[in-house]
Motif scaffolding. Structure first.
Motif, PDB file in Angstrom:
ATOM      1  N   VAL A  38       7.007  12.576 -15.068  1.00  0.00           N
ATOM      2  CA  VAL A  38       6.549  12.611 -13.683  1.00  0.00           C
ATOM      3  C   VAL A  38       7.701  12.164 -12.787  1.00  0.00           C
ATOM      4  O   VAL A  38       8.099  11.000 -12.802  1.00  0.00           O
ATOM      5  N   GLU A  39       8.227  13.084 -12.012  1.00  0.00           N
ATOM      6  CA  GLU A  39       9.366  12.747 -11.153  1.00  0.00           C
ATOM      7  C   GLU A  39       8.945  11.899  -9.964  1.00  0.00           C
ATOM      8  O   GLU A  39       9.650  10.974  -9.572  1.00  0.00           O
ATOM      9  N   GLU A  40       7.807  12.234  -9.381  1.00  0.00           N
ATOM     10  CA  GLU A  40       7.353  11.491  -8.205  1.00  0.00           C
ATOM     11  C   GLU A  40       5.867  11.726  -7.998  1.00  0.00           C
ATOM     12  O   GLU A  40       5.440  12.847  -7.791  1.00  0.00           O
ATOM     13  N   TRP A  41       5.081  10.677  -8.080  1.00  0.00           N
ATOM     14  CA  TRP A  41       3.653  10.738  -7.742  1.00  0.00           C
ATOM     15  C   TRP A  41       3.386   9.693  -6.679  1.00  0.00           C
ATOM     16  O   TRP A  41       3.744   8.521  -6.878  1.00  0.00           O
ATOM     17  N   PRO A  42       2.749  10.018  -5.572  1.00  0.00           N
ATOM     18  CA  PRO A  42       2.377  11.379  -5.159  1.00  0.00           C
ATOM     19  C   PRO A  42       3.605  12.181  -4.737  1.00  0.00           C
ATOM     20  O   PRO A  42       4.577  11.619  -4.234  1.00  0.00           O
ATOM     21  N   ALA A  43       3.511  13.499  -4.915  1.00  0.00           N
ATOM     22  CA  ALA A  43       4.636  14.368  -4.583  1.00  0.00           C
ATOM     23  C   ALA A  43       4.565  14.813  -3.110  1.00  0.00           C
ATOM     24  O   ALA A  43       3.575  14.576  -2.420  1.00  0.00           O
ATOM     25  N   PHE A  44       5.620  15.481  -2.684  1.00  0.00           N
ATOM     26  CA  PHE A  44       5.723  15.997  -1.313  1.00  0.00           C
ATOM     27  C   PHE A  44       6.040  17.481  -1.449  1.00  0.00           C
ATOM     28  O   PHE A  44       7.144  17.855  -1.863  1.00  0.00           O
ATOM     29  N   VAL A  45       5.077  18.348  -1.190  1.00  0.00           N
ATOM     30  CA  VAL A  45       5.242  19.783  -1.449  1.00  0.00           C
ATOM     31  C   VAL A  45       4.815  20.624  -0.259  1.00  0.00           C
ATOM     32  O   VAL A  45       4.184  20.130   0.674  1.00  0.00           O
ATOM     33  N   ARG A  46       5.154  21.917  -0.338  1.00  0.00           N
ATOM     34  CA  ARG A  46       4.739  22.844   0.706  1.00  0.00           C
ATOM     35  C   ARG A  46       3.290  23.251   0.500  1.00  0.00           C
ATOM     36  O   ARG A  46       2.538  23.380   1.386  1.00  0.00           O
TER      37      ARG A  46
END
Length: 260
Positions: free
Chosen positions: A252-260
């Motif tokens: 898991v790179e980043e939770w919570p993620a930042f996506v489109r």
């Protein structure tokens, strides 16, 4: 509210400009939008939501207990890496639960809230907070219990099923066209290439929404012209278990993620 609106005006303007100039890499665009918010506001929406989830996690329910009394699979109050091991079978409920449904169980059975007292926005915020403790952890989902194996089999059938007027399903986009559209549909790659299960829960800057995987699955069904499964329902849990298991080992790179 004014600050949130200001964020969205800037985000949508830059996104529209980028799209007008041609095809953009959604991952790179997400990085640019993230940096924009940091420069203009000094904080990300994901950080605000995690803080809200933290407050709710430590709030006492009608029983006088906080969510620290809840077991998310690794013992009471243990959050480090817990979200990365879900969905899983829980002995106390006798069923497979994902992060969202486990939060619901905790709020009703441990904290004493009535189901009608629980707001979806609160469940999502708490999910963001708990998931933040799994950043950098590998996905570790098991199929040890018969209930887990049965649900996995159902999830596999649902993922590859084609139905409706358009005769399409999950795999139509996320497997058949993954090579061509991997940057456009980073939902999941059951072939183990994108390891994109780690995208959710996430903040979607394109429409200013906070989503867990449950919301993402429901949105996909809507996009395909299918009736959306109910929140916390068996089809959603089955799909989650199938996809999570296929992504075992992904970090898991980043939770919570930042996506489109």
């Amino acid at each position: 509210m004014l600050l949130r609106s200001w964020w969205m005006v800037g985000v949508l303007f830059l996104l529209g400009l980028a799209l007008a100039q041609g095809e953009v890499d959604p991952r790179e665009e997400a990085k640019r939008q993230k940096q924009l918010l940091l420069e203009t506001a000094g904080i990300l929406p994901t950080e605000l939501i995690v803080e809200q989830g933290k407050e709710l996690f430590n709030r006492k329910g009608p029983s006088g207990k906080t969510m620290a009394e809840c077991d998310f699979g690794l013992g009471k109050g243990v959050l480090e890496g817990a979200a990365a091991r879900l969905p899983r079978y829980f002995l106390d409920t006798g069923k497979v639960e994902d992060l969202d449904s486990r939060i619901l169980t905790c709020m009703t059975q441990v904290q004493g809230f009535r189901p009608d007292q629980i707001k979806r926005q609160e469940v999502v915020a708490i999910a963001f907070y708990i998931a933040s403790f799994s950043t950098g952890k590998p996905i570790q989902v098991r199929l040890l219990f018969p209930q887990e194996r049965e649900l996995y089999a159902l999830g596999e059938k649902l993922f590859y099923a084609r139905s409706g007027a358009k005769d399409i399903g999950c795999a139509t986009c996320h497997v058949s066209y993954m090579e061509r559209r991997a940057g456009v549909l980073p939902f999941t790659d059951v072939l183990g290439k994108a390891k994109a299960w780690t995208h959710w829960p996430a903040y979607r800057y394109s429409n200013d929404q906070i989503w867990t995987m449950q919301d993402r699955i429901r949105a996909c069904y809507g996009n395909l012209g299918h009736p959306q499964p109910a929140l916390y329902s068996l089809p959603i849990l089955a799909l989650e278990l199938f996809m999570a298991y296929q992504n075992n080992g992904a970090v898991v790179e980043e939770w919570p993620a930042f996506v489109r």
